[in-house]
Every structure is written in structure tokens, then in C-alpha cells.
Design a protein around this motif. Structure first.
Motif, PDB file in Angstrom:
ATOM      1  N   GLU A  13       0.848  -1.189   0.000  1.00  0.00           N
ATOM      2  CA  GLU A  13       0.000   0.000   0.000  1.00  0.00           C
ATOM      3  C   GLU A  13       0.881   1.235   0.000  1.00  0.00           C
ATOM      4  OE1 GLU A  13      -0.859  -0.295   4.798  1.00  0.00           O
ATOM      5  OE2 GLU A  13      -2.428  -0.805   3.390  1.00  0.00           O
ATOM      6  N   PRO A  14       0.295   2.412  -0.198  1.00  0.00           N
ATOM      7  CA  PRO A  14       1.123   3.614  -0.290  1.00  0.00           C
ATOM      8  C   PRO A  14       1.942   3.868   0.973  1.00  0.00           C
ATOM      9  CG  PRO A  14      -1.088   4.084  -1.026  1.00  0.00           C
ATOM     10  CD  PRO A  14      -1.116   2.705  -0.441  1.00  0.00           C
ATOM     11  N   PHE A  16       4.309   6.993   2.878  1.00  0.00           N
ATOM     12  CA  PHE A  16       4.279   8.445   2.927  1.00  0.00           C
ATOM     13  C   PHE A  16       5.630   8.978   3.342  1.00  0.00           C
ATOM     14  CE2 PHE A  16       0.003   6.983   3.381  1.00  0.00           C
ATOM     15  CZ  PHE A  16      -0.710   7.835   2.558  1.00  0.00           C
ATOM     16  N   SER A  28       4.580  17.149   2.119  1.00  0.00           N
ATOM     17  CA  SER A  28       4.161  15.749   2.132  1.00  0.00           C
ATOM     18  C   SER A  28       4.057  15.182   0.730  1.00  0.00           C
ATOM     19  CB  SER A  28       2.800  15.612   2.817  1.00  0.00           C
ATOM     20  OG  SER A  28       2.927  15.943   4.169  1.00  0.00           O
ATOM     21  N   ARG A  29       4.350  13.902   0.597  1.00  0.00           N
ATOM     22  CA  ARG A  29       4.163  13.197  -0.659  1.00  0.00           C
ATOM     23  C   ARG A  29       3.765  11.760  -0.373  1.00  0.00           C
ATOM     24  NH1 ARG A  29       8.807  11.151  -4.322  1.00  0.00           N
ATOM     25  NH2 ARG A  29       7.109   9.735  -4.694  1.00  0.00           N
ATOM     26  N   ARG A  30       3.377  11.060  -1.420  1.00  0.00           N
ATOM     27  CA  ARG A  30       2.888   9.702  -1.279  1.00  0.00           C
ATOM     28  C   ARG A  30       3.621   8.813  -2.280  1.00  0.00           C
ATOM     29  NH1 ARG A  30      -3.394   7.867  -1.182  1.00  0.00           N
ATOM     30  NH2 ARG A  30      -3.194   6.254  -2.736  1.00  0.00           N
ATOM     31  N   ASP A  32       3.254   5.570  -4.197  1.00  0.00           N
ATOM     32  CA  ASP A  32       2.284   4.546  -4.569  1.00  0.00           C
ATOM     33  C   ASP A  32       2.981   3.318  -5.147  1.00  0.00           C
ATOM     34  OD1 ASP A  32      -0.104   5.754  -3.834  1.00  0.00           O
ATOM     35  OD2 ASP A  32      -0.223   6.896  -5.700  1.00  0.00           O
TER      36      ASP A  32
END
Length: 80
Positions: A13-14, A16, A28-30, A32
Motif C-alpha cells: 500500500e502507499p 508516505f 508531504s508526498r505519497r 504509490d
């Protein structure tokens, strides 16, 4: 539970974290996972299943076979 960026086999799952600019400001970034939708023929049930898998999980299925992969998913409690 169905998530958009969630692998049914591996559970990826992602993640962070932060984007860090040249001036070292953080936002912030994600991260994936590489999620793909793929259909497999399931001979034991005589039907096709549509799975949401990461690229790594597709390679795993190529190695162990779809029957073993579905058994692993069901052991984790994922509906197939």
C-alpha cells in the motif's frame, strides 16, 4: 476492504514521506506501489478472477501459479 492503491496478494500500500526541494523545504508526498488490474483464469473454479496487483505480485504469480496465489490471498482474508 478495497483500496485503490492496494495489492491483493502482497498487501503493498502507499507509503508516505516528504518531498525535499532544492532549498530543503519539506512537503508531504505519497509513494504509490505500481498497481495493475489483471484477469486470470482460475481452473479449479472454472471462472476468471480480476485482481488488483502490484508489478511484483504479478511476477510472484508467474513463479508460483495462480492457484497457490489465490490460496495465499484467501489465507490473508482477501475476498477473491
Amino acid at each position: 476492504m478495497t483500496l485503490s492503491a492496494h495489492c491483493q496478494l502482497t498487501g503493498a500500500e502507499p507509503g508516505f514521506g516528504n518531498r525535499i526541494s532544492h532549498s530543503h523545504r519539506r512537503t508531504s508526498r505519497r509513494f504509490d506501489p505500481n498497481i495493475q488490474h489483471k484477469r486470470y483464469w482460475l481452473p479449479s473454479e472454472g471462472r476468471q478472477v480480476r485482481l488488483t496487483l502490484s508489478a511484483r505480485a504479478i511476477k510472484t504469480i508467474d513463479a508460483i501459479g495462480i492457484e497457490a496465489a489465490v490460496a495465499r490471498m484467501r489465507a490473508r482474508g482477501v475476498k477473491v
